[in-house]
Design an enzyme around this catalytic site. Structure first.
Site, PDB file in Angstrom:
ATOM      1  N   SER A 115     -10.879  60.514  82.890  1.00 29.49           N
ATOM      2  CA  SER A 115     -11.398  62.605  82.709  1.00 29.49           C
ATOM      3  C   SER A 115     -12.691  62.644  81.833  1.00 29.49           C
ATOM      4  CB  SER A 115      -9.992  63.267  82.618  1.00 29.49           C
ATOM      5  OG  SER A 115     -10.318  64.822  82.571  1.00 29.49           O
ATOM      6  N   TYR A 149      -2.426  65.685  79.427  1.00 27.57           N
ATOM      7  CA  TYR A 149      -3.105  65.794  80.834  1.00 27.57           C
ATOM      8  C   TYR A 149      -4.212  64.609  79.565  1.00 27.57           C
ATOM      9  CZ  TYR A 149      -7.039  65.275  84.595  1.00 27.57           C
ATOM     10  OH  TYR A 149      -7.265  64.471  85.091  1.00 27.57           O
TER      11      TYR A 149
END
Length: 315
Positions: free
Chosen positions: A185, A200
């Site tokens: 990510s 996250y």
């Protein structure tokens, strides 16, 4: 006079280097993004295993790999969605497909290993794509993250990925070739911080470091390890419903993703994302961080209005 000429020559040389370096970097970027040929993925083996294969990027990658003639092991938590994905792929591509039903958020490491090892037994696994992931349904402060969501994010993004990789590696080591692709990510690589998605982003930072380390451990053993870094992609997880130039569909991203397998250990496969990365790194970090915080704070308020609790979304 000779010293003056020396100074002029030295300055000219430095100037040439300063001008030539960015030109060389640009030419390299053009080569890897548009001209470099993709590797023959079947050279790694005849089977690929994909986690989180029933939605988004994982599902799109399954179709792309099948189009290259690879047989598939699809891993997911929902047997009905796995069966549907199985049927959709078989309608378009004549490849063998196996499915493994496992909930990475609720299974122990031993259970994950047992399920994966049983699912790939006797198969020539050449490619592993760790795509399964859990994100917050919307931005929120750390103290607002309920315990169930917190555990799901950490279990899937860290524990699940690690145990799946550990289960597949021996097959690749036995034949001295293979490719491992971890879908990371931009929240942990492109950006220096990603507030309101703290857990996250931290799990994705683990993934980037884990990928780097095992890349160094196994590159001499014929195994290519790579962390791919998407920015926003139009999927259920990202909440973007429409694709655009900077926000590709899962299908658009997967086509770019496939071309990078076996090359750099860390990459942004979709070329407009690399433009965004360049732009972000050209700006002062404090300015970028403040903008992101304010933007995510706004999305957090909207999310709280729609759903005060939320539920984990699986890729």
């Amino acid at each position: 006079m000779e010293f003056h000429q020396f100074v002029v020559s030295a300055v000219s040389f430095v100037g040439f280097i300063l001008i030539f370096k960015p030109i060389l970097s640009f030419l390299k970027w053009v080569w890897v993004m548009f001209l470099r040929p993709a590797k023959n993925l079947k050279d790694y083996g005849s089977w690929a295993i994909i986690t989180g294969a029933t939605d988004g990027i994982g599902k799109a990658l399954a179709f792309e790999l099948a189009s290259k003639g690879l047989s598939l092991v699809l891993v997911g938590r929902n047997p009905e969605k796995l069966e549907l994905t199985y049927e959709e792929i078989r309608q378009k591509h004549e490849v063998d497909i196996r499915t493994v039903v496992i909930d990475l958020a609720k299974s122990s490491g031993q259970d994950i290993s047992r399920a994966i090892e049983d699912g790939i037994e006797g198969l020539d696994i050449g490619i592993l794509i760790n795509n399964a992931g859990v994100a917050f349904p919307y931005a929120r402060f750390f103290h607002e993250v309920d315990s169930e969501l917190m555990m799901s994010v950490m279990k899937v993004n860290i524990d699940g990925l690690t145990w799946v990789t550990r289960s597949v590696l021996p097959v690749m080591l036995s034949k001295k070739k293979g490719a491992i692709v971890n879908i990371g990510s931009g929240s942990s690589v492109v950006l220096s911080s990603y507030p309101l998605f703290s857990i996250y982003a931290a799990t994705k930072a683990y993934l980037a470091m884990f990928s780097r380390c095992i890349y160094l451990e196994y590159k001499q053993k014929g195994i290519d390890v790579q962390c791919q870094v998407p920015l926003f992609v139009a999927t259920k997880m990202s909440k973007f419903k429409r694709s655009s130039f900077f926000i590709p569909s899962a299908e658009m991203y997967s086509k770019a993703s496939i071309r990078w397998i076996g090359y750099d250990h860390l990459c942004l496969p979709y070329w407009p994302h690399s433009l965004q990365w360049f732009a972000l790194h050209s700006l002062p970090d404090a300015l970028v961080t403040r903008f992101i915080f304010n933007y995510l704070l706004g999305t957090s308020k909207k999310g709280l209005q729609k759903d005060s609790i939320g539920s984990p979304k699986l890729a």
